[in-house]
Enzyme design. Structure first.
Site, PDB file in Angstrom:
ATOM      1  N   ASP A 190       0.866  -1.173   0.000  1.00 26.63           N
ATOM      2  CA  ASP A 190       0.000   0.000   0.000  1.00 26.63           C
ATOM      3  C   ASP A 190       0.905   1.227   0.000  1.00 26.63           C
ATOM      4  O   ASP A 190       1.903   1.274   0.729  1.00 26.63           O
ATOM      5  CB  ASP A 190      -0.854   0.043   1.267  1.00 26.63           C
ATOM      6  CG  ASP A 190      -1.990  -0.970   1.274  1.00 26.63           C
ATOM      7  OD1 ASP A 190      -2.024  -1.847   0.381  1.00 26.63           O
ATOM      8  OD2 ASP A 190      -2.850  -0.886   2.167  1.00 26.63           O
ATOM      9  N   HIS A 244       5.056  -7.186   0.109  1.00 28.67           N
ATOM     10  CA  HIS A 244       4.777  -8.516  -0.418  1.00 28.67           C
ATOM     11  C   HIS A 244       5.418  -8.713  -1.794  1.00 28.67           C
ATOM     12  O   HIS A 244       5.811  -7.743  -2.455  1.00 28.67           O
ATOM     13  CB  HIS A 244       3.267  -8.734  -0.507  1.00 28.67           C
ATOM     14  CG  HIS A 244       2.581  -8.691   0.830  1.00 28.67           C
ATOM     15  ND1 HIS A 244       2.015  -9.804   1.414  1.00 28.67           N
ATOM     16  CD2 HIS A 244       2.381  -7.666   1.711  1.00 28.67           C
ATOM     17  CE1 HIS A 244       1.487  -9.466   2.588  1.00 28.67           C
ATOM     18  NE2 HIS A 244       1.698  -8.174   2.792  1.00 28.67           N
ATOM     19  N   SER A 261       8.605   3.815   5.145  1.00 32.37           N
ATOM     20  CA  SER A 261       9.657   4.170   4.228  1.00 32.37           C
ATOM     21  C   SER A 261       9.253   3.923   2.791  1.00 32.37           C
ATOM     22  O   SER A 261       8.117   4.173   2.406  1.00 32.37           O
ATOM     23  CB  SER A 261      10.938   3.426   4.570  1.00 32.37           C
ATOM     24  OG  SER A 261      12.019   3.997   3.877  1.00 32.37           O
TER      25      SER A 261
END
Length: 285
Positions: free
Chosen positions: A91, A148, A251
């Site tokens: 995200d 991921h 980050s």
């Protein structure tokens, strides 16, 4: 003027000392009252959507880092199907994406960074994805902070690269040269059906550390670049959509693929919000 002062302040701030102290506090599970006040403030300040979290009560987490790296409810981020579909690894907001030009990767207007330096100074590692395709995704404080796999792959090596801890927000990206290749980072090289893939987890100001499923917390190591190889029985394979890392405070993740191995979907442009698992590109086209 405020932006210039913000960037200048980062040059004079003792980045490592501040960030490592913040990391220790974020891991502290012995002061629940203080932790709960900080977590509640953070949720309100950054408008964190706790309805997506597997545990919706922000005070139920043992530490701030446990809250920050919280899991999502099962099935909330479906992984786009298709053998050739390359998905978003996180995200966040697309900072930039496009083609690597020589050894330079576009960072922001007027700024770029060195691919070789980004990958730890190893020219052989950089040559494998030189002139390739890259995408940079910025994870803001409110985002889900697990990263991921955008496609299936086998981990070949992990390299810790010490460095600075500038903020990685858009203002800093526009004003600090070579930003992502000067900050502390963890470089993960994978073998995939489309060739080698670099996934770089870039540290930032107040980031306590980076964590991976296979190595746990990758602790800062000021003694220099350190590479761990995963070959033979040590090889670790990941399915598309499987977690490969997380930021203990937020980050940026940079992905680099060989030239022509992937094409980014037309709607994926700089400044667009993305969610982990959504279609991001096509492999082998």
């Amino acid at each position: 003027m405020f932006d210039k002062l913000f960037v200048l302040s980062q040059y004079v701030t003792p980045q490592l000392t501040v960030s490592h102290a913040a990391g220790r506090l974020a891991d502290n599970d012995r002061a629940p009252a203080l932790k709960n006040r900080v977590v509640k403030w953070f949720v309100k300040r950054y408008d964190v959507d706790m309805s997506e979290a597997a545990e919706e009560d922000p005070t139920a987490y043992a530490s701030f880092n446990a809250f920050f790296t919280r899991a999502l409810k099962p099935g909330l981020r479906p992984i786009a199907e298709g053998a050739s579909t390359f998905v978003s690894p996180a995200d966040g907001t697309i900072s930039q994406l496009g083609h690597v030009t020589g050894d330079r990767v576009f960072q922001a207007k007027g700024q770029s960074f060195s691919l070789t330096e980004l990958l730890g100074g190893d020219t052989q590692r950089a040559d494998a994805v030189s002139e390739g395709e890259f995408s940079t995704i910025y994870l803001s404080p409110k985002d889900y902070h697990r990263v991921h796999m955008p496609m299936a792959g086998t981990l070949r090596e992990m390299t810790y690269v010490p460095g600075k801890l500038f903020s990685v927000n858009p203002v800093t990206a526009e004003n600090v040269p070579n930003l992502f290749a000067r900050n502390e980072r963890v470089v993960c090289m994978f073998d995939t059906a489309a060739g080698p893939m670099a996934m770089v987890l870039v540290g930032a100001m107040i980031v306590g550390s980076v964590e991976t499923p296979w190595a746990g917390v990758v602790a800062p190591n000021s003694s220099g670049v350190k590479t761990i190889s995963y070959e033979g029985e040590s090889a670790i394979s990941f399915a598309k959509g499987e977690e490969m890392g997380r930021f203990r405070l937020g980050s940026t993740v940079v992905m680099v693929m060989p030239k022509g191995s992937v094409s980014w979907d037309a709607e994926q442009i700089a400044g667009k919000r993305v969610r982990m698992g959504e279609a991001f590109g096509k492999v082998g086209v």
